[in-house]
Design an enzyme around this catalytic site. Structure first.
Site, short mmCIF file in Angstrom:
data_model
loop_
_atom_site.label_atom_id
_atom_site.label_comp_id
_atom_site.label_asym_id
_atom_site.label_seq_id
_atom_site.Cartn_x
_atom_site.Cartn_y
_atom_site.Cartn_z
N SER A 62 70.84 44.03 -20.21
CA SER A 62 70.80 42.76 -20.92
C SER A 62 70.86 42.99 -22.43
O SER A 62 71.85 43.52 -22.93
CB SER A 62 69.56 41.97 -20.51
OG SER A 62 69.60 40.65 -21.00
N HIS A 104 71.21 34.85 -17.97
CA HIS A 104 72.29 35.44 -17.16
C HIS A 104 72.78 34.52 -16.04
O HIS A 104 73.30 34.99 -15.03
CB HIS A 104 71.85 36.80 -16.61
CG HIS A 104 71.62 37.81 -17.69
ND1 HIS A 104 72.64 38.33 -18.46
CD2 HIS A 104 70.48 38.35 -18.18
CE1 HIS A 104 72.14 39.15 -19.36
NE2 HIS A 104 70.84 39.17 -19.23
#
Length: 285
Positions: free
Chosen positions: A93, A197
């Site tokens: 991430s 996400h």
């Protein structure tokens, strides 16, 4: 300096932060100190936040992402100071911003400004969408995906065998968590402020893509395994990087691919410890 052709340096994501992180690095490594000072020159208060902020302050996305980026790259600089540089890299991430910077895609200044912007956009988007996330254990990927579809949420982080994170609107996630637990799995709500996400982050991803037009990039000096594709970055780097915000993190597959390409040693940058555990589970599957 000789690159270790079998070594990967991996950069942690949000959740790795802790009060006091990086302080020892700052005090013991001249190279790490330069990274902290460079970050401080761009964003005043970064050093104080890393070393002195409370857990609550560090957990705010606008603080978490720049601070983790700084500590991680300070750690990477300290490794280089010892003559150790990885042959490939990846980040989980927000860790992907550090990985791209480590690989020379961004200058430190541009990478740091990008992580600040990324955090701002994701935080603003999260405030609008009211989402959350939960880690699902003890169910296979197919079953988790089935339950996600049933409840209108999204499977977003494929961490390791038997561990997938789902993301979605708060009410839908509450029903999803209950169904996971009733189905023999174990759902653990995560202390996050948004449905990261997932498609709920589309606005942030689109705005970040526009922002990246103002940044100069270079071809990676070493392979960077992308969250979006689980393969080394190639083609439109800015597009792949921006889409990561609204797309699943294919961590398990990325690590599997690195192993298949001869990586035998992984070092996780500070302040992380989670990725080391995930990699161990992936290697033993």
């Amino acid at each position: 300096m000789n690159d270790n052709k079998n070594l990967a340096l991996v950069f942690p994501g949000q959740g790795a932060q802790f009060p006091g992180m990086g302080k020892e690095l700052y005090e013991t490594s001249q190279a790490a100190r330069k990274i902290f000072d460079a970050a401080e020159a761009i964003r005043k208060g970064t050093i104080t936040q890393c070393f002195e902020a409370t857990k609550e302050e560090l957990s705010q996305t606008n603080n978490t992402q720049p601070c983790i980026f700084t500590v991680s790259l300070a750690y990477a600089a300290s490794l280089e100071e010892q003559g150790k540089r990885a042959a490939v890299t990846a980040g989980f991430s927000v860790g992907e911003v550090a990985a791209l910077t480590y690989a020379g895609v961004f200058s430190f200044e541009d990478g740091f400004k990008a992580v600040i912007k990324r955090a701002e956009l994701m935080s603003a988007c999260a405030a609008k969408t009211k989402g959350t996330m939960a880690a699902v254990l003890k169910l296979d990927a197919g079953k988790v995906e089935e339950l996600c579809k049933e409840h209108g949420v999204f499977a977003v982080n494929y961490n390791c065998p038997g561990q997938i994170v789902a993301s979605g609107e708060e009410n839908a996630m509450a029903a999803f968590v209950a169904k996971v637990n009733a189905s023999g799995g174990r759902a653990m709500p995560l202390a996050v402020s948004g449905a990261f996400h997932s498609p709920l982050m589309t606005e942030a991803a689109d705005e970040f893509r526009k922002y990246l037009e103002s940044i100069s990039i270079s071809a990676p000096k070493i392979s960077v395994y992308a969250n979006l594709t689980a393969k080394p970055y190639e083609g439109d780097i800015k597009d792949i990087f921006a889409k990561q915000i609204k797309s699943p993190v294919l961590w398990e597959q990325a690590v599997t691919n690195m192993l298949a390409h001869g990586i035998t040693e992984f070092i996780e940058a500070e302040p992380g410890k989670v990725l080391t555990g995930l990699i161990s589970k992936i290697r033993s599957k």
